[in-house]
Design a protein around this motif. Structure first.
Motif, PDB file in Angstrom:
ATOM      1  N   ALA A 188      28.964   3.037   7.728  1.00  0.00           N
ATOM      2  CA  ALA A 188      27.656   3.352   8.307  1.00  0.00           C
ATOM      3  C   ALA A 188      26.603   3.472   7.208  1.00  0.00           C
ATOM      4  O   ALA A 188      26.901   3.795   6.056  1.00  0.00           O
ATOM      5  N   GLN A 189      25.364   3.217   7.594  1.00  0.00           N
ATOM      6  CA  GLN A 189      24.241   3.280   6.663  1.00  0.00           C
ATOM      7  C   GLN A 189      23.135   4.123   7.286  1.00  0.00           C
ATOM      8  O   GLN A 189      22.735   3.904   8.426  1.00  0.00           O
ATOM      9  N   PHE A 190      22.633   5.097   6.543  1.00  0.00           N
ATOM     10  CA  PHE A 190      21.556   5.972   7.008  1.00  0.00           C
ATOM     11  C   PHE A 190      20.352   5.799   6.079  1.00  0.00           C
ATOM     12  O   PHE A 190      20.507   5.755   4.859  1.00  0.00           O
ATOM     13  N   GLU A 191      19.161   5.706   6.666  1.00  0.00           N
ATOM     14  CA  GLU A 191      17.954   5.524   5.872  1.00  0.00           C
ATOM     15  C   GLU A 191      16.902   6.542   6.268  1.00  0.00           C
ATOM     16  O   GLU A 191      16.681   6.791   7.459  1.00  0.00           O
ATOM     17  N   VAL A 192      16.243   7.138   5.276  1.00  0.00           N
ATOM     18  CA  VAL A 192      15.131   8.058   5.502  1.00  0.00           C
ATOM     19  C   VAL A 192      13.945   7.563   4.689  1.00  0.00           C
ATOM     20  O   VAL A 192      14.057   7.354   3.477  1.00  0.00           O
ATOM     21  N   SER A 193      12.825   7.357   5.363  1.00  0.00           N
ATOM     22  CA  SER A 193      11.616   6.890   4.693  1.00  0.00           C
ATOM     23  C   SER A 193      10.705   8.071   4.407  1.00  0.00           C
ATOM     24  O   SER A 193      10.385   8.860   5.304  1.00  0.00           O
ATOM     25  N   GLY A 194      10.290   8.219   3.157  1.00  0.00           N
ATOM     26  CA  GLY A 194       9.464   9.347   2.757  1.00  0.00           C
ATOM     27  C   GLY A 194       8.004   9.182   3.150  1.00  0.00           C
ATOM     28  O   GLY A 194       7.592   8.169   3.721  1.00  0.00           O
TER      29      GLY A 194
ATOM     30  N   ARG B 103       5.983   8.160  -2.651  1.00  0.00           N
ATOM     31  CA  ARG B 103       7.088   8.625  -1.813  1.00  0.00           C
ATOM     32  C   ARG B 103       8.459   8.251  -2.390  1.00  0.00           C
ATOM     33  O   ARG B 103       8.575   7.341  -3.209  1.00  0.00           O
ATOM     34  N   ILE B 104       9.471   8.965  -1.933  1.00  0.00           N
ATOM     35  CA  ILE B 104      10.861   8.674  -2.261  1.00  0.00           C
ATOM     36  C   ILE B 104      11.588   8.362  -0.955  1.00  0.00           C
ATOM     37  O   ILE B 104      11.512   9.132   0.006  1.00  0.00           O
ATOM     38  N   ASN B 105      12.264   7.222  -0.919  1.00  0.00           N
ATOM     39  CA  ASN B 105      13.088   6.857   0.235  1.00  0.00           C
ATOM     40  C   ASN B 105      14.559   7.083  -0.094  1.00  0.00           C
ATOM     41  O   ASN B 105      14.973   6.902  -1.238  1.00  0.00           O
ATOM     42  N   GLY B 106      15.335   7.465   0.910  1.00  0.00           N
ATOM     43  CA  GLY B 106      16.753   7.712   0.694  1.00  0.00           C
ATOM     44  C   GLY B 106      17.632   6.845   1.576  1.00  0.00           C
ATOM     45  O   GLY B 106      17.330   6.645   2.753  1.00  0.00           O
ATOM     46  N   THR B 107      18.686   6.316   0.993  1.00  0.00           N
ATOM     47  CA  THR B 107      19.701   5.557   1.739  1.00  0.00           C
ATOM     48  C   THR B 107      21.061   6.169   1.448  1.00  0.00           C
ATOM     49  O   THR B 107      21.392   6.421   0.281  1.00  0.00           O
ATOM     50  N   ILE B 108      21.834   6.417   2.500  1.00  0.00           N
ATOM     51  CA  ILE B 108      23.185   6.952   2.361  1.00  0.00           C
ATOM     52  C   ILE B 108      24.171   5.938   2.927  1.00  0.00           C
ATOM     53  O   ILE B 108      24.025   5.497   4.075  1.00  0.00           O
TER      54      ILE B 108
ATOM     55  N   PRO C 175      13.021   0.425  -7.523  1.00  0.00           N
ATOM     56  CA  PRO C 175      11.675   0.369  -6.948  1.00  0.00           C
ATOM     57  C   PRO C 175      11.771  -0.136  -5.518  1.00  0.00           C
ATOM     58  O   PRO C 175      12.571  -1.031  -5.223  1.00  0.00           O
ATOM     59  N   GLY C 176      10.996   0.459  -4.613  1.00  0.00           N
ATOM     60  CA  GLY C 176      11.135   0.105  -3.209  1.00  0.00           C
ATOM     61  C   GLY C 176       9.828   0.013  -2.461  1.00  0.00           C
ATOM     62  O   GLY C 176       8.732   0.136  -3.020  1.00  0.00           O
ATOM     63  N   GLY C 177       9.962  -0.160  -1.162  1.00  0.00           N
ATOM     64  CA  GLY C 177       8.832  -0.499  -0.307  1.00  0.00           C
ATOM     65  C   GLY C 177       8.889  -1.991  -0.055  1.00  0.00           C
ATOM     66  O   GLY C 177       9.258  -2.779  -0.941  1.00  0.00           O
ATOM     67  N   ASN C 178       8.532  -2.405   1.154  1.00  0.00           N
ATOM     68  CA  ASN C 178       8.695  -3.813   1.531  1.00  0.00           C
ATOM     69  C   ASN C 178       7.950  -4.767   0.614  1.00  0.00           C
ATOM     70  O   ASN C 178       8.500  -5.773   0.159  1.00  0.00           O
ATOM     71  N   GLY C 179       6.682  -4.467   0.323  1.00  0.00           N
ATOM     72  CA  GLY C 179       5.907  -5.355  -0.531  1.00  0.00           C
ATOM     73  C   GLY C 179       6.460  -5.446  -1.936  1.00  0.00           C
ATOM     74  O   GLY C 179       6.481  -6.522  -2.550  1.00  0.00           O
ATOM     75  N   ILE C 180       6.921  -4.303  -2.461  1.00  0.00           N
ATOM     76  CA  ILE C 180       7.526  -4.302  -3.792  1.00  0.00           C
ATOM     77  C   ILE C 180       8.779  -5.182  -3.800  1.00  0.00           C
ATOM     78  O   ILE C 180       9.016  -5.961  -4.734  1.00  0.00           O
TER      79      ILE C 180
ATOM     80  N   LEU D 174       0.803  -1.219   0.000  1.00  0.00           N
ATOM     81  CA  LEU D 174       0.000   0.000   0.000  1.00  0.00           C
ATOM     82  C   LEU D 174       0.838   1.272   0.000  1.00  0.00           C
ATOM     83  O   LEU D 174       0.323   2.349  -0.276  1.00  0.00           O
ATOM     84  N   ASN D 175       2.124   1.166   0.321  1.00  0.00           N
ATOM     85  CA  ASN D 175       2.951   2.370   0.412  1.00  0.00           C
ATOM     86  C   ASN D 175       4.311   2.156  -0.259  1.00  0.00           C
ATOM     87  O   ASN D 175       5.355   2.257   0.383  1.00  0.00           O
ATOM     88  N   PRO D 176       4.316   1.884  -1.576  1.00  0.00           N
ATOM     89  CA  PRO D 176       5.581   1.659  -2.274  1.00  0.00           C
ATOM     90  C   PRO D 176       6.369   2.957  -2.415  1.00  0.00           C
ATOM     91  O   PRO D 176       5.895   4.039  -2.049  1.00  0.00           O
ATOM     92  N   ALA D 177       7.563   2.842  -2.972  1.00  0.00           N
ATOM     93  CA  ALA D 177       8.442   4.010  -3.058  1.00  0.00           C
ATOM     94  C   ALA D 177       9.423   3.846  -4.200  1.00  0.00           C
ATOM     95  O   ALA D 177       9.608   2.754  -4.737  1.00  0.00           O
ATOM     96  N   VAL D 178      10.048   4.951  -4.564  1.00  0.00           N
ATOM     97  CA  VAL D 178      11.263   4.911  -5.355  1.00  0.00           C
ATOM     98  C   VAL D 178      12.413   5.098  -4.373  1.00  0.00           C
ATOM     99  O   VAL D 178      12.433   6.058  -3.603  1.00  0.00           O
ATOM    100  N   ASP D 179      13.339   4.152  -4.359  1.00  0.00           N
ATOM    101  CA  ASP D 179      14.480   4.205  -3.446  1.00  0.00           C
ATOM    102  C   ASP D 179      15.684   4.826  -4.156  1.00  0.00           C
ATOM    103  O   ASP D 179      16.071   4.365  -5.230  1.00  0.00           O
ATOM    104  N   ILE D 180      16.257   5.845  -3.541  1.00  0.00           N
ATOM    105  CA  ILE D 180      17.474   6.456  -4.056  1.00  0.00           C
ATOM    106  C   ILE D 180      18.598   6.160  -3.076  1.00  0.00           C
ATOM    107  O   ILE D 180      18.464   6.387  -1.870  1.00  0.00           O
ATOM    108  N   THR D 181      19.687   5.629  -3.586  1.00  0.00           N
ATOM    109  CA  THR D 181      20.845   5.301  -2.752  1.00  0.00           C
ATOM    110  C   THR D 181      22.046   6.124  -3.201  1.00  0.00           C
ATOM    111  O   THR D 181      22.357   6.173  -4.395  1.00  0.00           O
ATOM    112  N   TYR D 182      22.689   6.780  -2.247  1.00  0.00           N
ATOM    113  CA  TYR D 182      23.923   7.526  -2.505  1.00  0.00           C
ATOM    114  C   TYR D 182      25.067   6.884  -1.736  1.00  0.00           C
ATOM    115  O   TYR D 182      24.950   6.640  -0.532  1.00  0.00           O
ATOM    116  N   GLU D 183      26.151   6.618  -2.423  1.00  0.00           N
ATOM    117  CA  GLU D 183      27.378   6.223  -1.740  1.00  0.00           C
ATOM    118  C   GLU D 183      28.276   7.453  -1.659  1.00  0.00           C
ATOM    119  O   GLU D 183      28.564   8.095  -2.679  1.00  0.00           O
ATOM    120  N   ILE D 184      28.695   7.805  -0.448  1.00  0.00           N
ATOM    121  CA  ILE D 184      29.505   9.007  -0.227  1.00  0.00           C
ATOM    122  C   ILE D 184      30.723   8.642   0.616  1.00  0.00           C
ATOM    123  O   ILE D 184      30.732   7.612   1.294  1.00  0.00           O
TER     124      ILE D 184
END
Length: 318
Positions: A108-114, A96-101, A43-48, A15-25
């Protein structure tokens, strides 16, 4: 290899899919711009992710999801290339757009859920009707977060309807959504240790603690409880046994999607009628293969096939 002709029907609710953007820095520095070493869109979101994983395993499944706006159109374009069967409910707003750094210097890994779009009662009920109809007499996978404003017992409603249709409900969620879903007595839940600790309100420092809480959940009507424990593996508690699973040691690039991959592996084998040991082993192999992949990319089947024989599943007398 799963035989599509003997496989039970499988449906996945997202019900709440996302586009996941990942940045390696190199490193995240407060108040300073940092340039990415690499970036990717998935493509992201748990069900996706569960639907994508089932496709890679050769399991026929239909994914039911909500999409909105221009981001939703981009997501649909991505999904058309990665899933065979899709059912979309279009709503106003934006997906929504989710971000992973990923920090290369520290690991370290940082995640933000939109924030996803608003979904009306009529819209989610229509999608749920389609989901339940598709998984009748099979398997219904219910996973992920919900948009703001949706009822906290929505997953409980979904579980009851799935099981009334003669199917088995698999739930992978957390907090209130999981608590309500447990009241509806799903077949399988897959919290990680932190989610289980949060739900019971106390730390679970050893295997005995986890098994004790899993048995209490079974007393409330849950049939299988699978608890993932990161590098320590996972525990599967069924009415007849307690299994400890240990995946082979692999290089960890990103842990995003590892839990979803475990759900996909287990659900795919359950739909085939496999034993609890084989379903558990498949889930662990899929999870291990996913952490080797960058960003929110999932496993490839060749790696799962290679790792499967290296997964250790041991019965415990707890």
């Amino acid at each position: 290899m799963i035989d599509a002709f003997t496989q039970l029907p499988v449906a996945v609710l997202s019900l709440n899919p996302a586009v996941d953007i990942t940045y390696e820095i190199p490193q995240l520095i407060a108040d300073q711009k940092v340039h990415a070493l690499d970036s990717r869109y998935d493509p992201g979101g748990n069900g996706i992710n569960v639907g994508r994983g089932l496709k890679r395993l050769g399991v026929q499944a239909c994914t039911f999801c909500v999409v909105a706006g221009e981001i939703g159109r981009f997501l649909r374009h991505q999904l058309d290339a990665q899933l065979d069967q899709l059912s979309y409910q279009e709503v106003d707003g934006e997906t929504r757009i989710n971000g992973t750094i990923l920090e290369s210097l520290t690991g370290a890994q940082f995640e933000v859920s939109g924030v996803g779009p608003m979904v009306s009662t009529a819209q989610w009920e229509h999608l749920l009707d389609q989901f339940v109809t598709h998984c009748s007499e099979g398997l219904g996978v219910i996973t992920g977060s919900l948009q703001r404003g949706l009822p906290k017992d929505l997953y409980a409603q979904a579980v009851r309807r799935v099981q009334a249709a003669g199917a088995r409900a698999v739930v992978d969620s957390h907090d209130e959504l999981l608590r309500h879903a447990i009241d509806a007595q799903p077949f399988l839940i897959k919290p990680n240790r932190f989610e289980l600790e949060t739900m019971v309100g106390q730390p679970l420092t050893n295997q005995q603690d986890i098994v004790r809480e899993a048995r209490q959940l079974q007393e409330r009507g849950v049939t299988w409880v699978c608890v993932s424990m990161g590098a320590e593996g996972a525990l599967l508690v069924t009415p007849s046994s307690v299994l400890k699973g240990e995946a082979p040691s692999v290089p960890v690039v990103s842990t995003v999607g590892a839990g979803d991959s475990m759900v996909a592996g287990m659900a795919g084998l359950l739909a085939q009628g496999a034993s609890e040991q084989d379903a558990f082993r498949e889930g662990l192999a899929c999870s291990a293969a996913t952490v080797m992949r960058p960003g929110t990319e999932l496993f490839d089947k060749e790696t799962v096939d290679r790792l499967r024989s290296e997964v250790r599943v041991t019965p415990l007398s707890l």
